[in-house]
Design a protein around this motif. Structure first.
Motif, PDB file in Angstrom:
ATOM      1  N   SER A 120       0.841  -1.199   0.000  1.00 43.18           N
ATOM      2  CA  SER A 120       0.000   0.000   0.000  1.00 43.18           C
ATOM      3  C   SER A 120       0.878   1.251   0.000  1.00 43.18           C
ATOM      4  N   GLU A 121       0.597   2.174  -0.906  1.00 44.04           N
ATOM      5  CA  GLU A 121       1.420   3.386  -1.010  1.00 44.04           C
ATOM      6  C   GLU A 121       0.853   4.557  -0.227  1.00 44.04           C
ATOM      7  N   THR A 122      -0.331   4.394   0.333  1.00 40.27           N
ATOM      8  CA  THR A 122      -0.906   5.426   1.204  1.00 40.27           C
ATOM      9  C   THR A 122      -1.136   4.799   2.562  1.00 40.27           C
ATOM     10  N   ARG A 123      -0.264   5.142   3.524  1.00 38.94           N
ATOM     11  CA  ARG A 123      -0.355   4.583   4.870  1.00 38.94           C
ATOM     12  C   ARG A 123      -0.634   5.715   5.842  1.00 38.94           C
ATOM     13  N   ILE A 124      -1.669   5.572   6.624  1.00 43.77           N
ATOM     14  CA  ILE A 124      -2.050   6.574   7.621  1.00 43.77           C
ATOM     15  C   ILE A 124      -1.899   5.902   8.979  1.00 43.77           C
TER      16      ILE A 124
END
Length: 389
Positions: free
Chosen positions: A316-320
């Motif tokens: 995953s390239e969007t990690r929150i």
């Protein structure tokens, strides 16, 4: 720093928040960049269109009370305002205020039957069947069993679990490159019969009894009140059912919120299903928002399943990342490729703050909640006064 010589690359590593390069996105406001004081916006579709990320999947991690659920519900409201279709898989039953806000009733399997094969293509039907039967048996299928399910799911026209079980009961009529005997499918039949008589099975055996407007801005599926094994099976079925509702629509962006996502990662077949769904997100015009607490949720799974789960999370390239306990932060930092400073940062975050890693860039963002949103997304309202951030 008097008396210290360093390169700009070293300085950036030592002080990673000094001059973060903004994403330049203008849709879907989130909050404030803590280190610059500027507004922070994030739209997974816009980020993909601009080449910031290569897929629209978002991963949200955080301890209880850190603010992850509040963020996700807020994003649902704000993304819907941009015309995105929101689909919410809700194992905890916390989405009722959102459903009321959008003027719809939550879907509750049990009151209605959901056919997980509705609208799926041949290959996806086979994957769905394998995931469901494996979850029912609580073990991976053998190659011959997988081939049997694949052959049984390969039908022209409608398919449901009753029809799948009926076709498996006649293995000699299945068209497969492998020879399939009654002995090979004995466990499959037993697993499907067990599933059919279970609480989960009664919610998904037969044709769907629910007709929905596929263009509705919000659809919440309330899966609360079920045990862990039932939830895992239902979450797989609902994920497939939601994908089937899209049909051939590739134009209108869809957002699928998957609360308690870790449950799908505790079984090899269901983890493979989740991996496939994420892989197909671009083709379906969908962004998946996967929500889980921390890696400790996966501590008890077998090595092969854990490898699939970790690979899916790492891709995953969007990690929150919201606040993480020290015993989880190091492992998470290693998995997600966080720097030492970022790993330390996620241990110091206060509720409402998160480390956003987007396409290799990092930001600490304070989520801003509006007065209109608060009563709709505050998961602690029932506790009498303390507000979630």
């Amino acid at each position: 720093m008097i008396g210290v010589s360093t390169t700009t690359a070293q300085l950036r590593g030592a002080i990673p928040w000094e001059s973060p390069r903004p994403l330049g996105l203008a849709r879907v406001p989130v909050g404030i960049d803590v280190h610059t004081g500027s507004a922070f916006c994030f739209d997974p579709f816009q980020a993909y269109q601009r080449g910031i990320v290569t897929d629209p999947v978002m991963l949200v991690l955080g301890s209880k009370g850190s603010g992850k659920s509040t963020l996700v519900k807020s994003l649902a409201i704000r993304m819907a305002a941009h015309g995105y279709l929101i689909r919410h898989i809700d194992p905890k039953g916390e989405g009722h205020p959102l459903a009321s806000y959008f003027g719809v009733d939550p879907v509750r399997p049990g009151r209605v039957v959901i056919n997980p094969f509705d609208g799926l293509s041949g290959d996806d039907r086979a994957r769905m069947g394998i995931a469901l039967v494996s979850a029912a048996l609580n073990r991976p299928l053998t190659p011959v069993e997988s081939a049997a399910v694949t052959a049984a799911a390969n039908v022209t026209g409608a398919l449901n679990l009753e029809l799948l079980a009926g076709r498996l009961a006649s293995p000699g009529e299945l068209h497969s490159p492998l020879v399939i005997t009654e002995r090979d499918i004995r466990d499959l039949i037993a697993g499907l019969h067990t599933l059919a008589s279970s609480k989960a099975g009664r919610m998904m055996f037969g044709d769907s009894t629910l007709t929905l407007d596929a263009s509705a801005p919000y659809l919440g599926v309330d899966l609360s009140g079920h045990d862990d094994d039932t939830l895992r099976v239902l979450m797989v079925a609902v994920t497939g059912w939601i994908a089937g509702l899209w049909g051939s629509d590739r134009l209108r962006p869809k957002v699928v919120i998957m609360d308690e996502f870790w449950r799908l990662l505790t079984d090899r077949a269901t983890a493979e299903w989740a991996k496939h769904a994420f892989k197909m997100s671009r083709e379906h015009g969908a962004s998946y928002i996967a929500v889980l607490q921390h890696l400790g949720d996966l501590r008890s799974v077998d090595a092969d399943t854990r490898a699939i789960a970790y690979g899916l999370l790492a891709d995953s390239e969007t990690r929150i990342v919201y606040r993480q306990p020290p015993d989880q932060a190091a492992a998470l930092g290693e998995l997600l490729g966080l720097t030492a400073e970022e790993t330390a940062t996620v241990q110091r975050l206060v509720p409402g703050q998160a480390l956003w890693r987007v396409g290799g860039r990092s930001f600490v963002v304070e989520h801003v909640i509006t007065d209109i949103e608060r009563p709709l997304i505050d998961t602690n309202a029932a506790m009498g006064g303390r507000h979630d951030r």
